[in-house]
Write a protein that holds these residues in place. Sequence first.
Motif, PDB file in Angstrom:
ATOM      1  N   THR A  33       4.362   7.266   1.846  1.00 62.27           N
ATOM      2  CA  THR A  33       4.465   6.333   2.961  1.00 62.27           C
ATOM      3  C   THR A  33       4.059   4.985   2.402  1.00 62.27           C
ATOM      4  OG1 THR A  33       4.014   7.997   4.645  1.00 62.27           O
ATOM      5  CG2 THR A  33       3.652   5.697   5.258  1.00 62.27           C
TER       6      THR A  33
ATOM      7  N   TYR B  77       0.720   5.640   0.157  1.00 66.15           N
ATOM      8  CA  TYR B  77       0.021   6.922   0.267  1.00 66.15           C
ATOM      9  C   TYR B  77       0.802   7.935  -0.551  1.00 66.15           C
ATOM     10  CZ  TYR B  77      -2.926   4.985   3.909  1.00 66.15           C
ATOM     11  OH  TYR B  77      -3.841   4.222   4.588  1.00 66.15           O
TER      12      TYR B  77
ATOM     13  N   ASP C  10       3.382  -5.395   3.769  1.00 68.48           N
ATOM     14  CA  ASP C  10       2.966  -6.312   4.831  1.00 68.48           C
ATOM     15  C   ASP C  10       2.986  -5.568   6.161  1.00 68.48           C
ATOM     16  OD1 ASP C  10       2.321  -8.374   3.136  1.00 68.48           O
ATOM     17  OD2 ASP C  10       4.259  -9.340   3.286  1.00 68.48           O
ATOM     18  N   ASN C  11       3.822  -5.959   7.096  1.00 66.37           N
ATOM     19  CA  ASN C  11       3.811  -5.311   8.420  1.00 66.37           C
ATOM     20  C   ASN C  11       4.914  -4.279   8.586  1.00 66.37           C
ATOM     21  OD1 ASN C  11       5.898  -7.108   8.440  1.00 66.37           O
ATOM     22  ND2 ASN C  11       5.494  -7.918  10.475  1.00 66.37           N
ATOM     23  N   GLN C  12       5.574  -3.901   7.487  1.00 68.84           N
ATOM     24  CA  GLN C  12       6.655  -2.921   7.579  1.00 68.84           C
ATOM     25  C   GLN C  12       6.227  -1.597   6.956  1.00 68.84           C
ATOM     26  OE1 GLN C  12      10.719  -4.235   6.836  1.00 68.84           O
ATOM     27  NE2 GLN C  12       9.942  -6.308   6.544  1.00 68.84           N
ATOM     28  N   ILE C  13       6.784  -0.514   7.499  1.00 66.23           N
ATOM     29  CA  ILE C  13       6.462   0.819   7.006  1.00 66.23           C
ATOM     30  C   ILE C  13       7.748   1.517   6.569  1.00 66.23           C
ATOM     31  CG2 ILE C  13       6.537   1.770   9.343  1.00 66.23           C
ATOM     32  CD1 ILE C  13       4.370   3.750   8.486  1.00 66.23           C
TER      33      ILE C  13
ATOM     34  N   GLU D 283       0.866  -1.178   0.000  1.00 66.10           N
ATOM     35  CA  GLU D 283       0.000   0.000   0.000  1.00 66.10           C
ATOM     36  C   GLU D 283       0.903   1.228   0.000  1.00 66.10           C
ATOM     37  OE1 GLU D 283      -3.579  -0.608   2.862  1.00 66.10           O
ATOM     38  OE2 GLU D 283      -1.835  -1.648   3.708  1.00 66.10           O
TER      39      GLU D 283
ATOM     40  N   PHE E 189       3.566   0.900   2.891  1.00 67.96           N
ATOM     41  CA  PHE E 189       3.338  -0.237   3.783  1.00 67.96           C
ATOM     42  C   PHE E 189       3.534  -1.514   2.973  1.00 67.96           C
ATOM     43  CE2 PHE E 189       0.949   3.168   5.744  1.00 67.96           C
ATOM     44  CZ  PHE E 189       1.164   2.987   7.101  1.00 67.96           C
TER      45      PHE E 189
ATOM     46  N   ARG F 111      -2.244   5.645  11.061  1.00 69.08           N
ATOM     47  CA  ARG F 111      -1.469   4.413  10.867  1.00 69.08           C
ATOM     48  C   ARG F 111       0.019   4.610  11.114  1.00 69.08           C
ATOM     49  NH1 ARG F 111      -2.781   1.288   5.392  1.00 69.08           N
ATOM     50  NH2 ARG F 111      -1.538  -0.316   6.424  1.00 69.08           N
ATOM     51  N   SER F 112       0.543   5.784  10.747  1.00 72.98           N
ATOM     52  CA  SER F 112       1.998   5.974  10.761  1.00 72.98           C
ATOM     53  C   SER F 112       2.482   7.016  11.760  1.00 72.98           C
ATOM     54  CB  SER F 112       2.473   6.378   9.365  1.00 72.98           C
ATOM     55  OG  SER F 112       2.050   7.704   9.066  1.00 72.98           O
TER      56      SER F 112
ATOM     57  N   LEU G 190      -3.689   7.908   7.158  1.00 76.70           N
ATOM     58  CA  LEU G 190      -2.225   7.838   7.132  1.00 76.70           C
ATOM     59  C   LEU G 190      -1.642   8.284   8.466  1.00 76.70           C
ATOM     60  CD1 LEU G 190       0.541   7.512   5.792  1.00 76.70           C
ATOM     61  CD2 LEU G 190       0.244   9.798   4.816  1.00 76.70           C
TER      62      LEU G 190
END
Length: 79
Positions: A55, A7, A59-62, A5, A57, A47-48, A44
Amino acid sequence: MINVEVYTTPTCEDCKNFKKFLREHEISFTEYDIADHPDYADTLRNRSGKNLVPTIFIDNQIFFGFVFNRQKIEKLLLT
């Protein structure tokens, strides 16, 4: 399958570079344009904790930004 994902805003060059990279490698992704949809900016931030584009994403990393994180992102997505 990896969940990607991102942004973005239309004027962000780093966003364009990331989307181009994904398309070149035929990686599917979900894009959230915070300029066209201000509610995405709220999501956003929730979430962050930040309001930066792109930004990313994965899986589980940003990741904040593509250029500065390209090696890590490529390792995740291309191996």
